[in-house]
Design an enzyme around this catalytic site. Structure first.
Site, PDB file in Angstrom:
ATOM      1  N   GLN A  11      46.912  -4.528  65.718  1.00 32.50           N
ATOM      2  CA  GLN A  11      47.155  -4.126  64.337  1.00 32.50           C
ATOM      3  C   GLN A  11      46.009  -3.301  63.756  1.00 32.50           C
ATOM      4  OE1 GLN A  11      48.478  -7.174  61.684  1.00 32.50           O
ATOM      5  NE2 GLN A  11      48.601  -5.797  59.967  1.00 32.50           N
ATOM      6  N   GLU A  71      53.307  -7.021  69.506  1.00 37.08           N
ATOM      7  CA  GLU A  71      54.470  -7.364  68.686  1.00 37.08           C
ATOM      8  C   GLU A  71      54.872  -6.134  67.889  1.00 37.08           C
ATOM      9  OE1 GLU A  71      54.399  -8.824  65.081  1.00 37.08           O
ATOM     10  OE2 GLU A  71      52.770  -7.430  64.781  1.00 37.08           O
ATOM     11  N   GLY A 144      44.066 -11.265  68.886  1.00 43.57           N
ATOM     12  CA  GLY A 144      44.388 -11.526  70.279  1.00 43.57           C
ATOM     13  C   GLY A 144      44.649 -10.254  71.062  1.00 43.57           C
ATOM     14  N   ASN A 228      40.579   1.765  55.643  1.00 42.76           N
ATOM     15  CA  ASN A 228      40.890   2.636  56.770  1.00 42.76           C
ATOM     16  C   ASN A 228      40.636   4.099  56.445  1.00 42.76           C
ATOM     17  OD1 ASN A 228      41.613   0.407  58.199  1.00 42.76           O
ATOM     18  ND2 ASN A 228      43.808   0.635  57.872  1.00 42.76           N
ATOM     19  N   GLU A 254      27.896  13.791  74.696  1.00 38.72           N
ATOM     20  CA  GLU A 254      26.532  13.891  74.173  1.00 38.72           C
ATOM     21  C   GLU A 254      26.134  12.636  73.415  1.00 38.72           C
ATOM     22  OE1 GLU A 254      25.336  17.468  72.013  1.00 38.72           O
ATOM     23  OE2 GLU A 254      26.764  18.581  73.223  1.00 38.72           O
TER      24      GLU A 254
END
Length: 451
Positions: A11, A71, A144, A228, A254
């Protein structure tokens, strides 16, 4: 060409990936359906953005990326979202059942079934490249799938593409904010393979990024989308030199040459400046010197650790926008004179700079202000050891009582793997300690050992 393949696992990896590809598309003027009005040549030209996108005969640009989760819900969001037409359906791989926050499920039982399919899709992407340069791997080590399947994929990539560099963008558990009880187990087990199978890992941590959003952007309750978008700016700055032309271009390989003094010491801190909301941006003069200073502020670091407690071994500064080398040199010279920013004495130069003329792009309706210039810093500092010692401590508290271990053993792991991974991390902490120690003291001790 120097193509890069992005692999988004679990996720966290997928949601960071969504933010990144959204930003790349805006930067290159690629529409959500993959068309690029500004690109007149049909088929592959030699434009720099082909490192991240391939072009079909119909003039559609397809990201060189693959999204994997055990999932379906998160990948279904990509399949139905704004950018659903951008990706090839085969690039979105989802399983039927979750890894349930269990490293062993992601690595042994469930991950094992899907990993060959992933490698097959990666192979197709790689065959499509003329000179594959490496992989960018996005995942989190607390869950997980990111930890288990992530490390499994990395191990297999090392076998199939041994010489290609692998950069990891890894979300580590935060000190206070926790999303699952068994995070410490997953993180330790996963870091054990990150140590061996990535060349450079950039550590991210939600709590640190929350604080940046709260403090610098005045967002009272930041969401994952806010986080994000900030992370995607960092990753975009890192890869900008591959996708645009600039004065001082920095290659993915690099990074590892300049930032990694010893193979195991490859966990990096990142920071980005200026993180500033639109209301404030008009009232501030953001010169090269100022943004460089704020990139070194402990509060700008995207992982919770204090660089003042450690020493810098190397750092990489990627500037973009209206920046000239003269300003950069002056800014770096100022940084070197500061008492609070200490470099390891065996690494006197310690700076790698890149300049890219493409100014930073912002997502419409996002939180960041449109600015003329920005800098992203990736630094190798011994203070990263704080992140590991924190996780190790939590691991020890649980493992002393063997709490939750049966879930892992039931999925085919052995207890020995826990202690092996934990010893590896203890050795890593020791490595950081030794690297940070002054070399002058080290010389006297060594003389006794010579026969």
């Amino acid at each position: 060409m120097r193509e890069c393949i992005s692999i988004h696992i679990g996720q966290a990896g997928i949601q960071v990936g969504n933010a990144c590809w959204e930003l790349y598309c805006l930067e290159h003027g690629i529409q959500p359906d993959g068309q690029m009005p500004s690109d007149k040549t049909v088929g592959g030209g030699d434009d720099a953005f082909y490192t991240f996108f391939s072009e079909t005969g119909a003039g559609k640009h397809v990201p060189r990326a693959i999204f994997v989760d055990l999932e379906p819900t998160v990948i279904d969001e990509v399949r139905t979202g704004t950018y659903r037409q951008l990706f090839h359906p085969e690039q979105l791989i989802s399983g039927k059942e979750d890894a349930a926050n269990n490293f062993a499920r992601g690595h042994y039982t469930i991950g094992k079934e899907i990993v060959d399919l992933c490698l097959d899709r990666i192979r197709k992407l790689a065959d499509n490249c003329t000179g594959l340069q490496g992989f960018l791997v996005f995942s989190a080590v607390g869950g997980g799938t990111g930890s288990g399947l992530g490390s499994l994929l990395l191990e297999r990539l090392s076998v199939d593409y041994g010489k290609k560099s692998k950069l990891g963008f890894t979300v580590y558990p935060s000190p206070q904010v926790s999303t699952s009880v068994v995070e410490p187990y997953n993180s330790v087990l996963s870091t054990h393979s990150l140590l061996e199978h990535t060349d450079v890992s950039v550590l991210l941590d939600n709590e640190a990024i929350y604080d940046i959003c709260r403090r610098s952007l005045d967002i009272e309750r930041p969401t994952y989308t806010n986080l994000n978008r900030l992370v995607s700016q960092v990753i975009s700055s890192l890869t900008a030199s591959l996708r645009f032309d600039g004065a001082l271009n920095v290659d993915v390989t690099e990074f590892r040459t300049n930032l990694v003094p010893y193979p195991r010491i490859h966990f990096m801190l990142s920071s980005y400046a200026p993180v500033i909301s639109a209301e404030k941006a008009y009232h501030e003069q953001l010169s090269v010197a100022e943004i460089t200073n704020s990139a070194f502020e402990p509060s700008s670091m995207m992982a919770k650790c204090d660089p003042r407690h450690g020493k810098y071994m190397a750092c990489c500064l990627m500037y973009r926008g209206d920046v000239v080398p003269k300003d950069v040199n002056a800014a770096v010279a100022t940084i070197k004179t500061k008492r609070t920013i200490q470099f390891a004495d065996w690494c006197p130069t310690g700076f790698k700079c890149g300049i890219n003329y493409q100014p930073p792009t912002v997502v419409p309706g996002g939180d960041l202000a449109k600015v003329q210039r920005a800098v992203c810093m990736i630094s190798n500092s011994t203070s990263v050891a704080e992140v590991f010692s924190r996780i190790d401590h939590k691991f020890d508290l649980m493992y002393a009582k063997r709490a939750f271990v049966h879930w892992y053993v039931g999925e085919g792991m052995e207890e020995g793997e826990f202690s092996e991974a934990r010893e590896d991390l203890a050795a890593l902490e020791k490595d950081y300690e030794e690297v940070g120690a002054d070399s002058a003291e080290g010389d006297e001790e060594d003389e006794g050992d010579e026969y």
